[in-house]
Write a protein that holds these residues in place. Sequence first.
Motif, short mmCIF file in Angstrom:
data_model
loop_
_atom_site.label_atom_id
_atom_site.label_comp_id
_atom_site.label_asym_id
_atom_site.label_seq_id
_atom_site.Cartn_x
_atom_site.Cartn_y
_atom_site.Cartn_z
N ALA A 30 69.77 -116.13 -91.91
CA ALA A 30 69.03 -117.39 -92.03
C ALA A 30 67.64 -117.32 -91.41
O ALA A 30 67.27 -116.34 -90.76
CB ALA A 30 69.84 -118.49 -91.35
N ASN A 31 66.89 -118.40 -91.60
CA ASN A 31 65.67 -118.65 -90.83
C ASN A 31 66.01 -119.73 -89.81
O ASN A 31 67.07 -120.35 -89.88
CB ASN A 31 64.51 -119.07 -91.74
N ALA A 32 65.11 -119.95 -88.84
CA ALA A 32 65.41 -120.87 -87.73
C ALA A 32 65.72 -122.28 -88.23
O ALA A 32 66.53 -123.00 -87.64
CB ALA A 32 64.24 -120.91 -86.76
N GLY A 37 65.45 -119.76 -98.28
CA GLY A 37 64.31 -118.84 -98.13
C GLY A 37 64.41 -117.78 -99.20
O GLY A 37 64.88 -118.04 -100.30
N GLY A 38 64.01 -116.54 -98.84
CA GLY A 38 64.15 -115.43 -99.79
C GLY A 38 65.43 -114.67 -99.47
O GLY A 38 66.25 -115.13 -98.68
N GLY A 39 65.59 -113.50 -100.07
CA GLY A 39 66.69 -112.59 -99.78
C GLY A 39 68.05 -113.25 -99.75
O GLY A 39 68.41 -114.03 -100.65
N VAL A 40 68.82 -112.96 -98.71
CA VAL A 40 70.18 -113.47 -98.57
C VAL A 40 70.18 -115.01 -98.54
O VAL A 40 70.98 -115.65 -99.22
CB VAL A 40 70.82 -112.91 -97.27
N ALA A 41 69.29 -115.59 -97.75
CA ALA A 41 69.25 -117.06 -97.63
C ALA A 41 68.94 -117.71 -98.98
O ALA A 41 69.52 -118.75 -99.32
CB ALA A 41 68.21 -117.47 -96.59
N ILE A 122 71.95 -108.21 -91.55
CA ILE A 122 71.07 -109.21 -90.92
C ILE A 122 69.81 -108.52 -90.36
O ILE A 122 69.90 -107.44 -89.76
CB ILE A 122 71.82 -109.94 -89.78
N SER A 123 68.67 -109.13 -90.58
CA SER A 123 67.35 -108.70 -90.08
C SER A 123 66.77 -107.47 -90.79
O SER A 123 65.64 -107.08 -90.49
CB SER A 123 67.36 -108.41 -88.56
N THR A 124 67.53 -106.84 -91.70
CA THR A 124 67.04 -105.57 -92.26
C THR A 124 66.20 -105.75 -93.53
O THR A 124 65.86 -104.76 -94.19
CB THR A 124 68.20 -104.60 -92.57
N GLY A 125 65.86 -106.99 -93.87
CA GLY A 125 65.01 -107.24 -95.03
C GLY A 125 63.65 -107.71 -94.55
O GLY A 125 62.89 -106.95 -93.93
N ILE A 126 63.38 -108.98 -94.78
CA ILE A 126 62.08 -109.56 -94.42
C ILE A 126 61.79 -109.40 -92.93
O ILE A 126 60.64 -109.22 -92.53
CB ILE A 126 62.07 -111.06 -94.85
N1 AR6 Z 1 73.18 -109.92 -101.15
C1 AR6 Z 1 73.34 -108.96 -100.21
N2 AR6 Z 1 72.31 -108.42 -99.51
C2 AR6 Z 1 71.08 -108.87 -99.79
C3 AR6 Z 1 70.81 -109.87 -100.76
C4 AR6 Z 1 71.95 -110.40 -101.45
N3 AR6 Z 1 71.82 -111.35 -102.38
N4 AR6 Z 1 69.47 -110.11 -100.80
C5 AR6 Z 1 68.91 -109.28 -99.90
N5 AR6 Z 1 69.87 -108.52 -99.30
P1 AR6 Z 1 66.88 -110.71 -95.76
P2 AR6 Z 1 66.38 -110.92 -92.86
C6 AR6 Z 1 69.73 -107.52 -98.22
O1 AR6 Z 1 65.42 -110.55 -95.98
O2 AR6 Z 1 65.74 -109.59 -92.78
C7 AR6 Z 1 64.80 -115.07 -95.54
O3 AR6 Z 1 63.76 -115.52 -96.32
C8 AR6 Z 1 68.33 -106.99 -97.98
O4 AR6 Z 1 68.10 -105.83 -98.77
O5 AR6 Z 1 67.63 -111.65 -96.61
O6 AR6 Z 1 67.37 -111.32 -91.79
C9 AR6 Z 1 65.21 -116.07 -94.48
O7 AR6 Z 1 64.85 -117.37 -94.86
C10 AR6 Z 1 68.38 -106.65 -96.50
O8 AR6 Z 1 68.95 -105.36 -96.28
O9 AR6 Z 1 67.19 -111.17 -94.22
C11 AR6 Z 1 64.48 -115.61 -93.25
O10 AR6 Z 1 63.20 -116.18 -93.14
C12 AR6 Z 1 69.34 -107.67 -95.92
O11 AR6 Z 1 70.08 -108.19 -97.03
C13 AR6 Z 1 64.36 -114.13 -93.45
O12 AR6 Z 1 64.40 -113.90 -94.84
C14 AR6 Z 1 68.69 -108.85 -95.19
O13 AR6 Z 1 67.51 -109.24 -95.86
C15 AR6 Z 1 65.50 -113.36 -92.84
O14 AR6 Z 1 65.23 -111.99 -92.91
#
Ligand code: AR6
Length: 178
Positions: A30-32, A37-41, A122-126
Amino acid sequence: MKTVLQNIEIEVVKGDISNQPDVDAVVNAANAELAPGGGVAGAIHSTAGPQLYEECKPLAPIDPGEAVITNAYGLPNKHVIHCLGPVYGQDKPEDQLLASCYRNSLKLAEENSLESIGFPGISTGIFGYPKEQAVEVVFNTILPELPRIKHLKRIKFIVFGDKDLQLYESKLKEIAVG
Ligand code: AR6
């Protein structure tokens, strides 16, 4: 790939966290503000629908390492556990904050008598946490918790890419060999 440790199945799959019907809860990176958001969220909120954010609003903001639990709405799960990971290079100490995410998520799962949980990286994307380092934190955190677990029967890691899959699988093999 899966293995059993202390009677708990540990599984790693490549897939989408928002499409994991075989776990009671999925964890949101999540974000705070607990906002879509993007990605998982992004994937979790868009599949869950707008009711999820409505339930999240009064629970926000959360701090790095903290976790909260909600219903899952349109997702094929009972709950979502929302966790704010550390932004790499900014929130310190990163490894301890990331460890808190996984520990607090397991704690919430146990408090809610859940039998299975699905974690993303968690944390490994954005948030930029290097994947090799993150996977070490994940297993160094989860393994010591296993003897204390009463309800969970399965911990599933859902990763997005081949590189992540390889990292988790080689770590799991290393652990299984002991
Ligand atoms: N299913 C499984 N894994 C995923 C998916 C999915 N649908 N989408 C991305 N990943 P991230 P963070 C992987 O960026 O780094 C958000 O905008 C991705 O490749 O989602 O914790 C929130 O709102 C990476 O390895 O999370 C926050 O602002 C991992 O999941 C911020 O991004 C996490 O990527 C959180 O950043």
